[in-house]
Design a protein around this motif. Sequence first.
Motif, mmCIF file in Angstrom:
data_model
loop_
_atom_site.group_PDB
_atom_site.id
_atom_site.type_symbol
_atom_site.label_atom_id
_atom_site.label_comp_id
_atom_site.label_asym_id
_atom_site.label_seq_id
_atom_site.Cartn_x
_atom_site.Cartn_y
_atom_site.Cartn_z
ATOM 1 N N ALA A 26 0.928 -1.069 -0.044
ATOM 2 C CA ALA A 26 0.092 0.001 0.019
ATOM 3 C C ALA A 26 0.815 1.218 -0.062
ATOM 4 N N ALA A 27 2.048 1.121 0.686
ATOM 5 C CA ALA A 27 2.982 2.337 0.620
ATOM 6 C C ALA A 27 3.808 2.503 -0.820
ATOM 7 N N GLY A 28 3.605 1.590 -1.655
ATOM 8 C CA GLY A 28 3.938 1.727 -2.870
ATOM 9 C C GLY A 28 5.561 1.010 -3.016
ATOM 10 N N LYS A 29 5.635 -0.063 -2.316
ATOM 11 C CA LYS A 29 7.066 -0.572 -2.461
ATOM 12 C C LYS A 29 7.054 -1.780 -3.209
ATOM 13 N N THR A 30 8.004 -1.999 -4.007
ATOM 14 C CA THR A 30 7.979 -3.221 -5.024
ATOM 15 C C THR A 30 8.360 -4.432 -4.275
ATOM 16 N N THR A 31 8.099 -5.516 -4.906
ATOM 17 C CA THR A 31 8.655 -6.895 -4.190
ATOM 18 C C THR A 31 10.047 -6.975 -3.845
ATOM 19 N N VAL A 32 10.959 -6.304 -4.450
ATOM 20 C CA VAL A 32 12.371 -6.277 -4.168
ATOM 21 C C VAL A 32 12.475 -5.507 -2.950
ATOM 22 N N GLU A 33 11.874 -4.399 -2.670
ATOM 23 C CA GLU A 33 12.209 -3.538 -1.756
ATOM 24 C C GLU A 33 11.483 -4.088 -0.542
ATOM 25 N N MET A 34 10.334 -4.642 -0.526
ATOM 26 C CA MET A 34 9.708 -5.437 0.367
ATOM 27 C C MET A 34 10.687 -6.440 1.126
ATOM 28 N N ALA A 35 11.195 -7.355 0.118
ATOM 29 C CA ALA A 35 12.159 -8.223 0.699
ATOM 30 C C ALA A 35 13.412 -7.610 1.438
ATOM 31 N N ARG A 36 13.718 -6.715 0.912
ATOM 32 C CA ARG A 36 14.882 -6.171 1.405
ATOM 33 C C ARG A 36 14.639 -5.463 3.085
ATOM 34 N N ILE A 37 13.460 -4.883 3.234
ATOM 35 C CA ILE A 37 13.021 -4.422 4.168
ATOM 36 C C ILE A 37 12.722 -5.526 5.390
ATOM 37 N N MET A 38 12.171 -6.445 5.049
ATOM 38 C CA MET A 38 11.524 -7.635 5.873
ATOM 39 C C MET A 38 12.560 -8.451 5.987
ATOM 40 N N ALA A 39 13.717 -8.327 5.375
ATOM 41 C CA ALA A 39 14.708 -9.517 5.335
ATOM 42 C C ALA A 39 14.336 -10.686 4.945
ATOM 43 N N LEU A 40 13.413 -11.029 3.853
ATOM 44 C CA LEU A 40 12.878 -12.243 3.479
ATOM 45 C C LEU A 40 13.330 -12.382 2.006
ATOM 46 N N SER A 41 13.091 -13.493 1.431
ATOM 47 C CA SER A 41 13.311 -13.601 -0.120
ATOM 48 C C SER A 41 12.160 -12.976 -1.014
ATOM 49 N N GLU A 42 12.544 -12.804 -2.173
ATOM 50 C CA GLU A 42 11.336 -12.152 -3.056
ATOM 51 C C GLU A 42 10.227 -13.435 -3.117
ATOM 52 N N TYR A 43 10.526 -14.636 -3.294
ATOM 53 C CA TYR A 43 9.618 -15.676 -3.375
ATOM 54 C C TYR A 43 8.732 -15.710 -2.157
ATOM 55 N N THR A 44 9.421 -15.391 -0.997
ATOM 56 C CA THR A 44 8.754 -15.367 0.254
ATOM 57 C C THR A 44 7.517 -14.195 0.195
ATOM 58 N N VAL A 45 8.126 -13.080 -0.014
ATOM 59 C CA VAL A 45 7.050 -11.927 -0.184
ATOM 60 C C VAL A 45 5.920 -12.165 -1.002
ATOM 61 N N ASN A 46 6.445 -12.729 -2.218
ATOM 62 C CA ASN A 46 5.231 -13.015 -3.228
ATOM 63 C C ASN A 46 4.122 -14.073 -2.500
ATOM 64 N N HIS A 47 4.858 -15.105 -1.889
ATOM 65 C CA HIS A 47 3.940 -16.157 -1.441
ATOM 66 C C HIS A 47 3.064 -15.447 -0.593
ATOM 67 N N TYR A 48 3.313 -14.645 0.484
ATOM 68 C CA TYR A 48 2.577 -13.891 1.397
ATOM 69 C C TYR A 48 1.479 -13.082 0.609
ATOM 70 N N LEU A 49 1.867 -12.421 -0.327
ATOM 71 C CA LEU A 49 0.897 -11.505 -1.061
ATOM 72 C C LEU A 49 0.034 -12.422 -1.814
ATOM 73 N N ASN A 50 0.439 -13.393 -2.483
ATOM 74 C CA ASN A 50 -0.405 -14.415 -3.190
ATOM 75 C C ASN A 50 -1.645 -14.881 -2.246
ATOM 76 N N ARG A 51 -1.098 -15.306 -1.205
ATOM 77 C CA ARG A 51 -1.995 -15.945 -0.154
ATOM 78 C C ARG A 51 -3.133 -14.953 0.167
ATOM 79 N N ALA A 52 -2.514 -13.674 0.706
ATOM 80 C CA ALA A 52 -3.667 -12.701 0.975
ATOM 81 C C ALA A 52 -4.613 -12.497 -0.311
ATOM 82 N N THR A 53 -3.918 -12.506 -1.506
ATOM 83 C CA THR A 53 -5.063 -12.258 -2.499
ATOM 84 C C THR A 53 -5.934 -13.459 -2.374
#
Length: 246
Positions: free
Chosen positions: A197-224
């Motif tokens: 919602a703050a406009g961050k990309t998957t790459v940026e979220m992965a860096r901020i949350m110390a997660l892999s891009e796959y894991t970030v996408n997994h959480y977002l896809n699950r929420a969807t």
Amino acid sequence: MIDFSADITSLALPNGRFIDGAIGNEDDVKRVLDQVSDAYGFRGFMVLAIPDSGCHSLAAQALLTSWPAEFLRRYDSAGLIEGSPVIHRLRRSTIPFTYDAHLLARRRMDGKGEAAIGVFEEAGMPRGVYLPVHDVKGGRAAIAFGGDREVVSSDEMQALNLWAGLLYSRLSEVRARDRRRPGSLSRREIECLRWAAAGKTTVEMARIMALSEYTVNHYLNRATRKLDSVNRVQTVAKAMRAGLIN
């Protein structure tokens, strides 16, 4: 409804340890799969939906995994799924089997054997096992464990097959429950949606949350999926309207 968590927590791992805590959500299933993978000397696991003949992406079929995101990216970039002897076997058989990337490369008919070896070797997963599983409705998948340890024994294969069946059943049960309760987002799912919602990309979220891009996408896809949305933008909008994020 079968209480699979009671069965799982009563089973001992090869190192003599037991599973800690109940299995109430997907993160708990992932935690236990990580424990099983580590206890048997593997580098990681993947819960894989069996791809149909028109599928071109392994990453799209990964329901839950700790295999490196770079492995999935390289595998799909090389177009390895279509000529995969493993995928072909999973479509035809429900019997657990081991894999060796070097031996499988000889069975590829598309000339991509060396590319496949490189992808698995680079990830440190040239050998492992595939364990076909199914849910109560007959939906088919497989749980794979990969690494560079020696070939598993028959006793280990039997034990891993038991773990795979129990954990996939629990994962299916959790997902069915979440579909009935579409507003029940996990802490990580909400956190990812807040950054989206703050406009961050998957790459940026992965860096901020110390997660892999796959894991970030997994959480977002699950929420969807839980919010019955068609894309990330609609998911964020629905979460905001429901008061799940600001």
